[in-house]
Design a protein around this motif. Structure first.
Motif, PDB file in Angstrom:
ATOM      1  N   ILE A  88       4.047   6.056  -5.237  1.00  0.00           N
ATOM      2  CA  ILE A  88       4.164   6.230  -6.696  1.00  0.00           C
ATOM      3  C   ILE A  88       2.962   7.019  -7.244  1.00  0.00           C
ATOM      4  N   ILE A  89       1.762   6.535  -6.919  1.00  0.00           N
ATOM      5  CA  ILE A  89       0.572   7.206  -7.465  1.00  0.00           C
ATOM      6  C   ILE A  89       0.471   8.632  -6.926  1.00  0.00           C
ATOM      7  N   GLY A  90       0.674   8.750  -5.618  1.00  0.00           N
ATOM      8  CA  GLY A  90       0.573  10.069  -4.986  1.00  0.00           C
ATOM      9  C   GLY A  90       1.568  11.052  -5.588  1.00  0.00           C
ATOM     10  N   ALA A  91       2.793  10.579  -5.830  1.00  0.00           N
ATOM     11  CA  ALA A  91       3.808  11.475  -6.387  1.00  0.00           C
ATOM     12  C   ALA A  91       3.418  11.910  -7.796  1.00  0.00           C
ATOM     13  N   MET A  92       2.882  10.973  -8.572  1.00  0.00           N
ATOM     14  CA  MET A  92       2.489  11.334  -9.939  1.00  0.00           C
ATOM     15  C   MET A  92       1.355  12.364  -9.922  1.00  0.00           C
ATOM     16  N   VAL A  93       0.369  12.105  -9.086  1.00  0.00           N
ATOM     17  CA  VAL A  93      -0.759  13.037  -9.005  1.00  0.00           C
ATOM     18  C   VAL A  93      -0.264  14.410  -8.553  1.00  0.00           C
ATOM     19  N   ALA A  94       0.559  14.408  -7.505  1.00  0.00           N
ATOM     20  CA  ALA A  94       1.053  15.670  -6.957  1.00  0.00           C
ATOM     21  C   ALA A  94       1.868  16.423  -8.004  1.00  0.00           C
ATOM     22  N   HIS A  95       2.690  15.688  -8.758  1.00  0.00           N
ATOM     23  CA  HIS A  95       3.503  16.311  -9.805  1.00  0.00           C
ATOM     24  C   HIS A  95       2.604  16.995 -10.841  1.00  0.00           C
ATOM     25  N   CYS A  96       1.563  16.280 -11.256  1.00  0.00           N
ATOM     26  CA  CYS A  96       0.660  16.853 -12.262  1.00  0.00           C
ATOM     27  C   CYS A  96      -0.052  18.090 -11.718  1.00  0.00           C
ATOM     28  N   LEU A  97      -0.555  17.981 -10.500  1.00  0.00           N
ATOM     29  CA  LEU A  97      -1.295  19.116  -9.943  1.00  0.00           C
ATOM     30  C   LEU A  97      -0.373  20.306  -9.714  1.00  0.00           C
TER      31      LEU A  97
ATOM     32  N   LEU B  77       9.067  12.646   0.100  1.00  0.00           N
ATOM     33  CA  LEU B  77       8.654  11.250  -0.073  1.00  0.00           C
ATOM     34  C   LEU B  77       8.883  10.466   1.215  1.00  0.00           C
ATOM     35  N   PHE B  78      10.029  10.708   1.856  1.00  0.00           N
ATOM     36  CA  PHE B  78      10.282  10.048   3.143  1.00  0.00           C
ATOM     37  C   PHE B  78       9.185  10.387   4.140  1.00  0.00           C
ATOM     38  N   THR B  79       8.781  11.640   4.129  1.00  0.00           N
ATOM     39  CA  THR B  79       7.726  12.057   5.055  1.00  0.00           C
ATOM     40  C   THR B  79       6.465  11.243   4.832  1.00  0.00           C
ATOM     41  N   THR B  80       6.025  11.157   3.590  1.00  0.00           N
ATOM     42  CA  THR B  80       4.772  10.435   3.357  1.00  0.00           C
ATOM     43  C   THR B  80       4.957   8.941   3.579  1.00  0.00           C
ATOM     44  N   VAL B  81       6.113   8.401   3.200  1.00  0.00           N
ATOM     45  CA  VAL B  81       6.341   6.962   3.439  1.00  0.00           C
ATOM     46  C   VAL B  81       6.223   6.668   4.926  1.00  0.00           C
ATOM     47  N   THR B  82       6.913   7.466   5.733  1.00  0.00           N
ATOM     48  CA  THR B  82       6.905   7.211   7.172  1.00  0.00           C
ATOM     49  C   THR B  82       5.510   7.378   7.754  1.00  0.00           C
ATOM     50  N   LEU B  83       4.868   8.476   7.408  1.00  0.00           N
ATOM     51  CA  LEU B  83       3.526   8.713   7.962  1.00  0.00           C
ATOM     52  C   LEU B  83       2.555   7.610   7.553  1.00  0.00           C
ATOM     53  N   ASN B  84       2.529   7.297   6.260  1.00  0.00           N
ATOM     54  CA  ASN B  84       1.614   6.265   5.789  1.00  0.00           C
ATOM     55  C   ASN B  84       1.925   4.929   6.440  1.00  0.00           C
TER      56      ASN B  84
ATOM     57  N   ILE C 291      -5.559  -3.670   0.661  1.00  0.00           N
ATOM     58  CA  ILE C 291      -4.538  -2.777   0.089  1.00  0.00           C
ATOM     59  C   ILE C 291      -5.207  -1.663  -0.720  1.00  0.00           C
ATOM     60  N   LEU C 292      -6.160  -2.042  -1.556  1.00  0.00           N
ATOM     61  CA  LEU C 292      -6.854  -1.038  -2.371  1.00  0.00           C
ATOM     62  C   LEU C 292      -7.542   0.004  -1.500  1.00  0.00           C
ATOM     63  N   VAL C 293      -8.189  -0.460  -0.452  1.00  0.00           N
ATOM     64  CA  VAL C 293      -8.885   0.467   0.440  1.00  0.00           C
ATOM     65  C   VAL C 293      -7.888   1.419   1.101  1.00  0.00           C
ATOM     66  N   TYR C 294      -6.757   0.881   1.512  1.00  0.00           N
ATOM     67  CA  TYR C 294      -5.742   1.726   2.150  1.00  0.00           C
ATOM     68  C   TYR C 294      -5.222   2.775   1.174  1.00  0.00           C
ATOM     69  N   VAL C 295      -4.943   2.346  -0.048  1.00  0.00           N
ATOM     70  CA  VAL C 295      -4.407   3.287  -1.043  1.00  0.00           C
ATOM     71  C   VAL C 295      -5.426   4.402  -1.293  1.00  0.00           C
ATOM     72  N   ALA C 296      -6.689   3.981  -1.503  1.00  0.00           N
ATOM     73  CA  ALA C 296      -7.711   4.991  -1.774  1.00  0.00           C
ATOM     74  C   ALA C 296      -7.867   5.943  -0.605  1.00  0.00           C
ATOM     75  N   GLY C 297      -7.821   5.394   0.594  1.00  0.00           N
ATOM     76  CA  GLY C 297      -8.083   6.203   1.775  1.00  0.00           C
ATOM     77  C   GLY C 297      -6.978   7.194   2.093  1.00  0.00           C
TER      78      GLY C 297
ATOM     79  N   ALA D  54       0.832  -1.206   0.000  1.00  0.00           N
ATOM     80  CA  ALA D  54       0.000   0.000   0.000  1.00  0.00           C
ATOM     81  C   ALA D  54       0.865   1.254   0.000  1.00  0.00           C
ATOM     82  N   VAL D  55       1.918   1.254   0.831  1.00  0.00           N
ATOM     83  CA  VAL D  55       2.765   2.443   0.899  1.00  0.00           C
ATOM     84  C   VAL D  55       3.487   2.660  -0.426  1.00  0.00           C
ATOM     85  N   ALA D  56       3.948   1.567  -1.047  1.00  0.00           N
ATOM     86  CA  ALA D  56       4.632   1.702  -2.335  1.00  0.00           C
ATOM     87  C   ALA D  56       3.674   2.298  -3.374  1.00  0.00           C
ATOM     88  N   LEU D  57       2.464   1.753  -3.431  1.00  0.00           N
ATOM     89  CA  LEU D  57       1.491   2.272  -4.400  1.00  0.00           C
ATOM     90  C   LEU D  57       1.151   3.727  -4.103  1.00  0.00           C
ATOM     91  N   LEU D  58       0.926   4.007  -2.830  1.00  0.00           N
ATOM     92  CA  LEU D  58       0.589   5.370  -2.430  1.00  0.00           C
ATOM     93  C   LEU D  58       1.671   6.346  -2.860  1.00  0.00           C
TER      94      LEU D  58
END
Ligand SMILES: Nc1ncnc2c1ncn2[C@@H]1O[C@H](COP(=O)(O)OP(=O)(O)OP(=O)(O)O)[C@@H](O)[C@H]1O
Ligand SMILES: [Mg+2]
Lengths: 375, 280
Positions: free
Chosen positions: B91-100, B200-207, B147-153, B85-89
């Motif tokens: 990668i996906i989170g970074a891509m979304v954040a980059h685009c936004l 990224l370390f921040t979000t990895v650790t927090l998540n 895992i999917l629920v965690y990523v979405a949440g 879940a953290v790995a997916l979060l």
């Protein structure tokens, strides 16, 4: 090696009411060093970024070697750009910063090392190749930014005020370095600045912009000598050209301008050219006002000089020369004269200053355009 | 004069701050210390005197906890779920954040609003519908479903933190990379990600910490014993008849181990990521 031609290029940013660039046309010849000069906010960077492909074009075309590249993405234009902020990649050391563009183009490793080594040696960066940008001084960073453009050997160089973050001494030496580089490599260069010394010393030609439009394009000295508008006249030159309103009188011998009770014969303009005008703006550069008749130069015919009675409002010694701030009776604006450093004039003195009539410029106060000499 | 004045006043000025830190440390660290002590004492010892120091260190309880119940399975399940879940979060989170952070496109504000509004919905509100959806897609009672629920949440918070950081990377860097010949995805990969490492370390650790301890979704969405994650496994020691306090404490200490290791490794970079302003 490339020619860059832009045709009626315009740019309007989204959510802004006025166009930032309006119908700019400009051709930069192969190997030419073109300077874009203008005050802050006049759209220089915007033009540069459209040429680079970093900003979508609203209207008009950018062509490189005759091919319109409007729709070619930045990465495929083979242009190198040096940014004002340097934009060094903070997570890469100097070597990788220089090699980044080459790697993308699939240059073999050995060749990359050779080219980076060469550029680093040329720019005095060899000792720092393994340092990260944050451990470099401002001047060193600037040279890395320069090196990053040079190693790529691109078709066109674009510079956006690359020297404006340097201190005065470094600026002069880097300027000379840049001039030498460009002469050596001979790559077509477009250089943005709002520093007129840079523009005068570096450019083969300069293009002066104001409020998103091109005002004048020409060789630096030609533009200095014959400014096309009052804007160029005041923008180029330091201190700027004096502009004073004058009354025209048409006499049998020719037209004359009346400046505070002094008549100035306008011998370089025909009657016909001036016929329609009553008042004009008379332009005279500070260095064309003389304290002494003889100063005006040997061999000049004496009646070229016209005496002006003035009062000295302030004296500003600059070292090599002295500036006089002068007031004329009946004229609200002050006039600046640039004279020798040995003047005895003091603030408050009344004096006579000699105006060189051969150096007069005339402008139409309505259109602000220069009235060309025709005699 | 001025420095002297500062010299004698500064300890006094700092006193309230120090006092606050002391109280805070005791309040937050005290219970942890208590559980740590209980984890090496037996339940009868604890019942006899709850706050006493250990008379003898019962390290064997850790082995016990691991072998007596399904702890190995729970631990492994937790690792699979949380790491994936953290790995997916990330990668996906970074891509979304980059685009936004980097692109202006029609509807960008709406998309940002929709994603970030995910942060304000309480998890209890979503659990029924999630339950129904997972059931329909045959993901109920599976690790992939959780895992999917965690990523979405947790995507909203991840995007929020990363976008804030990415937006501060100067645009010129991206433009320079474009001039160097790189495309959009390569720029994301070679510029945004490496420069964004602290964030990224921040979000990895927090998540990681949050998901490692997540209980609500896990207890509702996983029913089979050998699918359970650690927070549920600890419940095991709470049996239906009696509470084995000593073993619960031991289980907690095992569970918290990876979190402490992760925090010790990343906390420095993480603090930097939270405070770093300019990149250059
Ligand atoms: N991204 C943008 N969105 C909206 N307006 C912009 C944007 N970038 C620039 N402008 C506007 O366009 C005009 C031209 O800007 P530009 O940056 O090209 O000026 P410049 O000549 O480079 O000035 P300077 O010498 O200060 O760098 C300015 O009025 C500026 O406010
Ligand atoms: Mg600019």
């Amino acid at each position: 090696m490339a020619e860059v031609a832009i045709e009626r290029l315009s740019k309007r940013y989204p959510r802004s009411s006025e166009a930032a660039v309006k119908e700019v046309s400009l051709t930069v010849a192969d190997g030419e060093f073109m300077v874009l000069l203008g005050p802050s906010g006049c759209g220089k960077s915007t033009v540069l970024r459209m040429i680079a492909g970093l900003e979508p074009i609203t209207a008009g075309t950018v062509a490189i070697d005759g091919k319109v590249v409007n729709e070619v993405p930045a990465k495929a234009r083979d242009i190198a750009m040096v940014f004002q902020s340097y934009a060094l990649y903070p997570h890469m050391d100097v070597f990788d910063n220089l090699a980044f563009g080459l790697r993308r183009r699939g240059v073999p490793t050995g060749e990359i090392e050779r080219r980076v080594g060469l550029a680093a040696a040329k720019l005095g960066l060899s000792p720092f190749l393994r340092r990260k940008p944050h451990a470099l001084s401002g001047g060193q960073r600037q040279r890395v930014a320069l090196g990053r453009a040079i190693v790529r050997d691109p078709k066109v160089f674009l510079f956006d005020e690359p020297l404006s973050n340097l201190d005065a001494a470094l600026r002069v030496s880097t300027r000379n370095e840049l001039i030498r580089q460009q002469q050596e490599i001979g790559t077509t260069t477009i250089y943005v600045t709002h520093d007129q010394v840079e523009a005068m010393t570096m450019g083969h030609r300069i293009c002066i912009m104001d409020k998103g439009e091109v005002v004048q394009i020409g060789k630096p000295l030609a533009v200095y000598r014959d400014p096309a508008t009052t804007f160029v006249a005041r923008f180029l030159g330091n201190p700027p050209m004096n502009l004073v309103p004058v009354e025209l009188s048409h006499e049998d011998g020719g037209a004359a301008a009346r400046l505070c009770a002094t008549g100035i014969a306008l011998r370089q303009w025909s009657q016909r050219t001036l016929a329609g005008h009553r008042t004009l703006l008379l332009g005279i550069r500070p260095e064309d006002l003389h304290e002494d008749r003889r100063e005006a130069g040997a061999g000049s015919d004496a009646d070229r000089l016209v005496p002006l009675p003035v009062r000295v409002a302030a004296v500003e010694p600059l070292g090599a020369e002295t500036l006089l701030v002068l007031t004329l009776d009946g004229l609200s604006a002050e006039v600046i004269a640039r004279i020798g450093r040995d003047t005895r004039l003091r603030a408050g003195d009344r004096a006579t200053i000699w105006l060189d009539t051969a150096a007069i410029h005339l402008f139409d106060p309505g259109t602000t355009r220069a009235i060309p000499r025709d005699l | 004069m001025a420095p002297q004045a500062l010299d004698w006043r500064s300890p006094l000025r700092r006193a309230p701050l120090l006092l606050f830190l002391l109280v805070y440390t005791v309040v937050s660290g005290g219970p942890f210390l208590w559980v740590a002590i209980m984890s090496v004492r037996t339940t009868p010892e604890i019942f006899a005197s709850p706050y006493a120091l250990p008379s003898r260190f019962h390290w064997e309880k850790f082995v016990d906890a691991w072998t007596r119940s399904n702890y190995g399975t729970y631990f492994w399940n937790s690792i699979i779920v949380v790491v994936t879940a953290v790995a997916l979060l990330t990668i996906i989170g970074a891509m979304v954040a980059h685009c936004l952070a980097r692109y202006r496109f029609p509807g960008d504000r709406l998309i940002r609003f929709v994603i970030l509004s995910g942060m304000i919905l309480p998890p209890q509100l979503l659990i029924l519908s999630l339950f129904q959806i997972l059931l329909e897609y045959h993901l109920y009672n599976t690790l992939s479903g959780l895992i999917l629920v965690y990523v979405a949440g947790h995507l909203a918070m991840t995007v929020y933190i990363l976008e804030g950081f990415f937006a501060q990377i100067p645009q010129d860097l991206f433009d320079a990379a474009k001039m160097d010949g790189y495309g959009d995805f390569e720029i994301f990969w070679r510029i945004t990600l490496p420069i964004g490492v602290p964030a990224l370390f921040t979000t990895v650790t927090l998540n990681f910490i949050i998901l490692w301890n997540e209980f609500l979704y896990a207890v509702v969405l996983l029913t089979e014993d050998d699918k359970r994650t650690l927070p549920l496994g600890i419940m095991h020691f709470m049996g239906s008849h009696q509470l084995d306090v000593g073993m619960v404490a031991t289980g907690l200490m095992i569970a918290i181990g990876p979190v402490i290791i992760l925090y010790a490794l990343f906390s420095d970079t993480m603090i930097k990521g939270m405070t770093a302003g300019a990149v250059r």
